[in-house]
Design an enzyme around this catalytic site. Structure first.
Site, PDB file in Angstrom:
ATOM      1  N   SER A   1       0.864  -1.191   0.000  1.00  0.00           N
ATOM      2  CA  SER A   1       0.000   0.000   0.000  1.00  0.00           C
ATOM      3  C   SER A   1       0.894   1.233   0.000  1.00  0.00           C
ATOM      4  O   SER A   1       2.024   1.181   0.500  1.00  0.00           O
ATOM      5  CB  SER A   1      -0.866   0.013   1.262  1.00  0.00           C
ATOM      6  OG  SER A   1      -1.503   1.267   1.410  1.00  0.00           O
TER       7      SER A   1
ATOM      8  N   TYR B   1      -1.507  -1.058  10.251  1.00  0.00           N
ATOM      9  CA  TYR B   1      -1.515  -1.118   8.780  1.00  0.00           C
ATOM     10  C   TYR B   1      -0.250  -0.468   8.219  1.00  0.00           C
ATOM     11  O   TYR B   1       0.437  -1.030   7.366  1.00  0.00           O
ATOM     12  CB  TYR B   1      -2.770  -0.396   8.268  1.00  0.00           C
ATOM     13  CG  TYR B   1      -3.109  -0.685   6.817  1.00  0.00           C
ATOM     14  CD1 TYR B   1      -3.689  -1.890   6.446  1.00  0.00           C
ATOM     15  CD2 TYR B   1      -2.875   0.262   5.828  1.00  0.00           C
ATOM     16  CE1 TYR B   1      -4.027  -2.144   5.122  1.00  0.00           C
ATOM     17  CE2 TYR B   1      -3.211   0.013   4.499  1.00  0.00           C
ATOM     18  CZ  TYR B   1      -3.787  -1.192   4.158  1.00  0.00           C
ATOM     19  OH  TYR B   1      -4.103  -1.442   2.841  1.00  0.00           O
TER      20      TYR B   1
ATOM     21  N   ALA C   1       2.571  -0.040   9.688  1.00  0.00           N
ATOM     22  CA  ALA C   1       3.751  -0.835  10.046  1.00  0.00           C
ATOM     23  C   ALA C   1       3.894  -2.055   9.146  1.00  0.00           C
ATOM     24  O   ALA C   1       4.979  -2.354   8.630  1.00  0.00           O
ATOM     25  CB  ALA C   1       3.644  -1.286  11.503  1.00  0.00           C
TER      26      ALA C   1
ATOM     27  N   LYS D   1       2.517  -2.709   6.150  1.00  0.00           N
ATOM     28  CA  LYS D   1       2.719  -2.442   4.719  1.00  0.00           C
ATOM     29  C   LYS D   1       4.149  -1.959   4.470  1.00  0.00           C
ATOM     30  O   LYS D   1       4.757  -2.297   3.446  1.00  0.00           O
ATOM     31  CB  LYS D   1       1.678  -1.442   4.209  1.00  0.00           C
ATOM     32  CG  LYS D   1       0.243  -1.976   4.254  1.00  0.00           C
ATOM     33  CD  LYS D   1       0.060  -3.224   3.386  1.00  0.00           C
ATOM     34  CE  LYS D   1      -1.371  -3.707   3.337  1.00  0.00           C
ATOM     35  NZ  LYS D   1      -1.571  -4.911   2.520  1.00  0.00           N
TER      36      LYS D   1
HETATM   37  N1  LIG Z   1      -8.687  -0.854  -1.384  1.00  0.00           N
HETATM   38  C1  LIG Z   1      -7.685  -0.046  -1.167  1.00  0.00           C
HETATM   39  O1  LIG Z   1      -7.852   1.160  -1.190  1.00  0.00           O
HETATM   40  C2  LIG Z   1      -6.306  -0.598  -0.887  1.00  0.00           C
HETATM   41  C3  LIG Z   1      -5.225   0.295  -0.910  1.00  0.00           C
HETATM   42  C4  LIG Z   1      -3.943  -0.194  -0.664  1.00  0.00           C
HETATM   43  C5  LIG Z   1      -3.767  -1.534  -0.410  1.00  0.00           C
HETATM   44  N2  LIG Z   1      -4.830  -2.385  -0.395  1.00  0.00           N
HETATM   45  C6  LIG Z   1      -4.571  -3.798  -0.110  1.00  0.00           C
HETATM   46  O2  LIG Z   1      -5.173  -4.592  -1.103  1.00  0.00           O
HETATM   47  C7  LIG Z   1      -5.384  -5.908  -0.582  1.00  0.00           C
HETATM   48  C8  LIG Z   1      -6.784  -6.369  -0.958  1.00  0.00           C
HETATM   49  O3  LIG Z   1      -7.719  -5.525  -0.313  1.00  0.00           O
HETATM   50  P1  LIG Z   1      -9.043  -5.013  -1.033  1.00  0.00           P
HETATM   51  O4  LIG Z   1      -9.004  -3.539  -1.025  1.00  0.00           O
HETATM   52  O5  LIG Z   1      -9.238  -5.724  -2.282  1.00  0.00           O
HETATM   53  O6  LIG Z   1     -10.117  -5.414   0.064  1.00  0.00           O
HETATM   54  P2  LIG Z   1     -11.398  -6.402   0.013  1.00  0.00           P
HETATM   55  O7  LIG Z   1     -11.898  -6.394   1.416  1.00  0.00           O
HETATM   56  O8  LIG Z   1     -12.325  -5.971  -1.077  1.00  0.00           O
HETATM   57  O9  LIG Z   1     -10.792  -7.817  -0.360  1.00  0.00           O
HETATM   58  C9  LIG Z   1      -9.979  -8.502   0.558  1.00  0.00           C
HETATM   59  C10 LIG Z   1     -10.298  -9.989   0.476  1.00  0.00           C
HETATM   60  O10 LIG Z   1      -9.407 -10.644   1.387  1.00  0.00           O
HETATM   61  C11 LIG Z   1     -10.149 -11.597   2.115  1.00  0.00           C
HETATM   62  N3  LIG Z   1      -9.495 -11.868   3.396  1.00  0.00           N
HETATM   63  C12 LIG Z   1      -9.500 -11.099   4.508  1.00  0.00           C
HETATM   64  N4  LIG Z   1      -8.835 -11.716   5.491  1.00  0.00           N
HETATM   65  C13 LIG Z   1      -8.425 -12.909   5.006  1.00  0.00           C
HETATM   66  C14 LIG Z   1      -7.708 -13.999   5.539  1.00  0.00           C
HETATM   67  N5  LIG Z   1      -7.326 -14.015   6.823  1.00  0.00           N
HETATM   68  N6  LIG Z   1      -7.446 -15.051   4.747  1.00  0.00           N
HETATM   69  C15 LIG Z   1      -7.857 -15.062   3.449  1.00  0.00           C
HETATM   70  N7  LIG Z   1      -8.560 -14.077   2.884  1.00  0.00           N
HETATM   71  C16 LIG Z   1      -8.835 -13.001   3.657  1.00  0.00           C
HETATM   72  C17 LIG Z   1     -11.535 -11.005   2.281  1.00  0.00           C
HETATM   73  O11 LIG Z   1     -12.510 -12.007   2.534  1.00  0.00           O
HETATM   74  C18 LIG Z   1     -11.731 -10.313   0.935  1.00  0.00           C
HETATM   75  O12 LIG Z   1     -12.352 -11.171  -0.006  1.00  0.00           O
HETATM   76  C19 LIG Z   1      -5.106  -5.805   0.914  1.00  0.00           C
HETATM   77  O13 LIG Z   1      -3.825  -6.315   1.204  1.00  0.00           O
HETATM   78  C20 LIG Z   1      -5.155  -4.310   1.178  1.00  0.00           C
HETATM   79  O14 LIG Z   1      -4.408  -3.946   2.299  1.00  0.00           O
HETATM   80  C21 LIG Z   1      -6.094  -1.939  -0.636  1.00  0.00           C
END
Ligand SMILES: NC(=O)c1ccc[n+]([C@@H]2O[C@H](COP(=O)([O-])OP(=O)(O)OC[C@H]3O[C@@H](n4cnc5c(N)ncnc54)[C@H](O)[C@@H]3O)[C@@H](O)[C@H]2O)c1
Length: 264
Positions: A154, A168, A170, A172
């Site tokens: 992130s 978060y 820390a 990332k």
């Molecule tokens: N959306 C944003 O703005 C954003 C920005 C930067 C980074 N990210 C990162 O992107 C990644 C995906 O997030 P997203 O935004 O798609 O969110 P999301 O919530 O839409 O999708 C995350 C998925 O991970 C699954 N999940 C959660 N905990 C889990 C576990 N213990 N084991 C297996 N699956 C698990 C959830 O069920 C969900 O389907 C994450 O690592 C998040 O930190 C997201």
């Protein structure tokens, strides 16, 4: 070379965590629509079933495995089983992750009162489980002398970000340096290891807050020069780049995709 050859992922076996929603789902679609066999894993069996069925219906080669990446023994076992059954593991997307409360603008989330249970929980999922995903994938990729490990970090791992919690930030930041370190370790084996650092994407992160609470979505969008959240489909180009021959000389990097936010 034609674009389809440069970005060719046909015949790959791709393994993706957090594949039932948001960025993991979008990256699964990018890989599957372009001819990879995609092993979609997620803790959320119901949504996983829905999306695996939907992709299979449109002719994609996909399978779904319910997996909580916090269960490290099962995480190792599932990756090993997939590699053994398919005889290879071409690309592994360590994508699943969780948030850790809002930022220090909320008094109950300031440094001196940040809950230790939250700290421990997010460290386990966002750092330890990602590390174990990378570690287990590396065993198979070293044997085959090829592979791509792609970690969803992130922009919150690159600098302070008042909107998100300490855990978060820390994790990332931590995983970005693990990516760099692993890239050095695995370079002799023709394995590329890279991180994606997204800015705000409209996904179900933080329990779907960005969908439910427009003012929260707006507060994130206002920080972005493009003045908007990204659609999850906008991650697909990076996923294909990092999994395909196009990135054969790219390793140890952090690919920022944030509408210009960190350039400010
Ligand atoms: N959306 C944003 O703005 C954003 C920005 C930067 C980074 N990210 C990162 O992107 C990644 C995906 O997030 P997203 O935004 O798609 O969110 P999301 O919530 O839409 O999708 C995350 C998925 O991970 C699954 N999940 C959660 N905990 C889990 C576990 N213990 N084991 C297996 N699956 C698990 C959830 O069920 C969900 O389907 C994450 O690592 C998040 O930190 C997201």
């Amino acid at each position: 070379m034609k674009a389809e050859a440069i970005f060719d992922v046909r015949g790959q076996v791709a393994f993706i965590t957090g594949a039932a929603s948001g960025l993991g789902l979008s990256m699964s679609e990018a890989m599957a629509d372009n001819g990879a066999h995609v092993v979609m894993t997620d803790i959320d069996q119901a949504n996983l079933d829905i999306h695996v069925a939907r992709l299979a219906e449109r002719g994609c080669s996909v399978e779904g495995i319910q997996l909580d990446i916090g269960d490290l023994d099962r995480l190792r076992a599932v990756i090993n089983e997939v590699a053994a059954r398919h005889g290879k593991l071409d690309s592994v997307f360590a994508n699943a992750g969780i948030t850790s409360g809002p930022g220090f603008h909320f008094p109950e989330w300031r440094l001196e009162v940040y809950p230790s249970e939250m700290w421990e929980k997010v460290l386990h999922i966002n750092l330890t489980s990602i590390f174990v995903t990378m570690q287990t994938a590396a065993v198979h990729m070293k044997k085959q002398g090829s592979g791509r490990i792609i970690v969803t970090a992130s922009i919150a791992g690159l600098r302070s970000e008042g909107n998100v919690g300490y855990g978060y930030i820390a994790t990332k930041a931590g995983i970005i340096n693990v990516v760099r370190h692993a890239a050095m370790d695995l370079a002799p084996y023709k394995i590329c290891v890279n991180a994606i650092a997204p800015g705000p994407f409209l996904t179900n992160i933080a329990g779907g807050r960005l969908h439910r609470e427009p003012e929260v979505a707006k507060s994130f969008a206002e920080l972005v020069p493009q003045q908007r959240l990204a659609d999850p489909s906008e991650i697909q180009g990076l996923a294909l780049l990092l999994a395909s021959p196009a990135s054969s000389y790219i390793t140890g990097t952090v690919m920022v995709i944030d509408g210009g936010q960190t350039a400010r």
